[in-house]
Design a protein around this motif. Sequence first.
Motif, PDB file in Angstrom:
ATOM      1  N   LYS A 177       0.830  -1.208   0.000  1.00 28.10           N
ATOM      2  CA  LYS A 177       0.000   0.000   0.000  1.00 28.10           C
ATOM      3  C   LYS A 177       0.866   1.261   0.000  1.00 28.10           C
ATOM      4  O   LYS A 177       0.524   2.258  -0.622  1.00 28.10           O
ATOM      5  CB  LYS A 177      -0.930  -0.011   1.215  1.00 28.10           C
ATOM      6  N   VAL A 178       2.004   1.221   0.730  1.00 31.29           N
ATOM      7  CA  VAL A 178       2.871   2.393   0.856  1.00 31.29           C
ATOM      8  C   VAL A 178       4.282   2.111   0.370  1.00 31.29           C
ATOM      9  O   VAL A 178       4.899   2.952  -0.284  1.00 31.29           O
ATOM     10  CB  VAL A 178       2.916   2.871   2.326  1.00 31.29           C
ATOM     11  N   THR A 192      10.047   3.638   0.307  1.00 28.56           N
ATOM     12  CA  THR A 192       8.854   4.244   0.905  1.00 28.56           C
ATOM     13  C   THR A 192       8.363   5.344  -0.027  1.00 28.56           C
ATOM     14  O   THR A 192       9.081   6.291  -0.311  1.00 28.56           O
ATOM     15  CB  THR A 192       9.177   4.826   2.289  1.00 28.56           C
ATOM     16  N   ARG A 195       2.645   7.357  -1.349  1.00 30.07           N
ATOM     17  CA  ARG A 195       1.294   6.829  -1.204  1.00 30.07           C
ATOM     18  C   ARG A 195       0.897   6.835   0.275  1.00 30.07           C
ATOM     19  O   ARG A 195       1.668   6.449   1.143  1.00 30.07           O
ATOM     20  CB  ARG A 195       1.207   5.412  -1.789  1.00 30.07           C
ATOM     21  N   GLN A 196      -0.338   7.267   0.542  1.00 31.28           N
ATOM     22  CA  GLN A 196      -0.846   7.350   1.916  1.00 31.28           C
ATOM     23  C   GLN A 196      -1.975   6.345   2.083  1.00 31.28           C
ATOM     24  O   GLN A 196      -2.937   6.351   1.317  1.00 31.28           O
ATOM     25  CB  GLN A 196      -1.379   8.764   2.199  1.00 31.28           C
ATOM     26  N   SER A 197      -1.851   5.484   3.068  1.00 27.41           N
ATOM     27  CA  SER A 197      -2.903   4.496   3.308  1.00 27.41           C
ATOM     28  C   SER A 197      -3.626   4.811   4.606  1.00 27.41           C
ATOM     29  O   SER A 197      -3.107   5.468   5.506  1.00 27.41           O
ATOM     30  CB  SER A 197      -2.306   3.080   3.387  1.00 27.41           C
ATOM     31  N   MET A 202      -5.432   2.419   0.058  1.00 25.91           N
ATOM     32  CA  MET A 202      -4.626   3.553  -0.370  1.00 25.91           C
ATOM     33  C   MET A 202      -5.544   4.742  -0.616  1.00 25.91           C
ATOM     34  O   MET A 202      -6.477   4.676  -1.406  1.00 25.91           O
ATOM     35  CB  MET A 202      -3.872   3.200  -1.651  1.00 25.91           C
ATOM     36  N   SER A 205      -1.871  10.445  -2.482  1.00 26.58           N
ATOM     37  CA  SER A 205      -0.419  10.625  -2.512  1.00 26.58           C
ATOM     38  C   SER A 205      -0.085  11.953  -1.841  1.00 26.58           C
ATOM     39  O   SER A 205      -0.686  12.974  -2.143  1.00 26.58           O
ATOM     40  CB  SER A 205       0.102  10.623  -3.954  1.00 26.58           C
TER      41      SER A 205
END
Length: 223
Positions: A177-178, A192, A195-197, A202, A205
Amino acid sequence: MTIPKVLVLVASGPDGDNLMSSAHSLCSTLSSKFALTNTSIRAATIPLERLLTANDAESNVPLLFVLFGGGSASSLASLLEREASVPFMCMEDVGEDNTTYNAYQIAKWCSLASPEVRRLVQQTSREMRQARLVEDAQIHTKCPKYEQAIAMCFDNDGMVTGDRVEGKNLPEKARGKVRDRYAGETKLALVTTDRQSGFDRMLASVPYKGAVLNLTSAFWFEK
């Protein structure tokens, strides 16, 4: 543990077939999502005496009448209000799209008599709050202020997406996811990204998030 009984009284009228289909969907949702397996469907035109007699025969089982669809069900409400010893609720917005919400409202009443139903209602309440938070975050991050900032970051090639990692003989990438992972024979590379989960999915971004986290990791690895 006694499971409450839910008796759905379906209004008659030109839309009767659709109402009956919605009532069946409602009972199915009550059973599968809230463990309310003791449900039945009757016509709202049934004589009140027959309803009350059936209730007296099962007086040890908590019972809730649900008047479904207005119309003839509404006329029955006044009789139940005066003569029935059990609670009832009226539902007029009974389309298929509202099945889960209507089942949730019924289950909240039944949760007063059943700890298991109460646990499932609380779980559903948490899920609904999380879904609302996710929806709010998605709407908020699409406002012009953030869209412009993200667009500028893309234009300056400042995003760490994990899609532009270059090199010779790179191993196959595993995408999370990230983070993205490159597992070699003797080394493991973790990238890393921006992307922000959240809530196990998700969401968006975040510009420079990946760069900051990668540099922070590099700083501590060097220590």
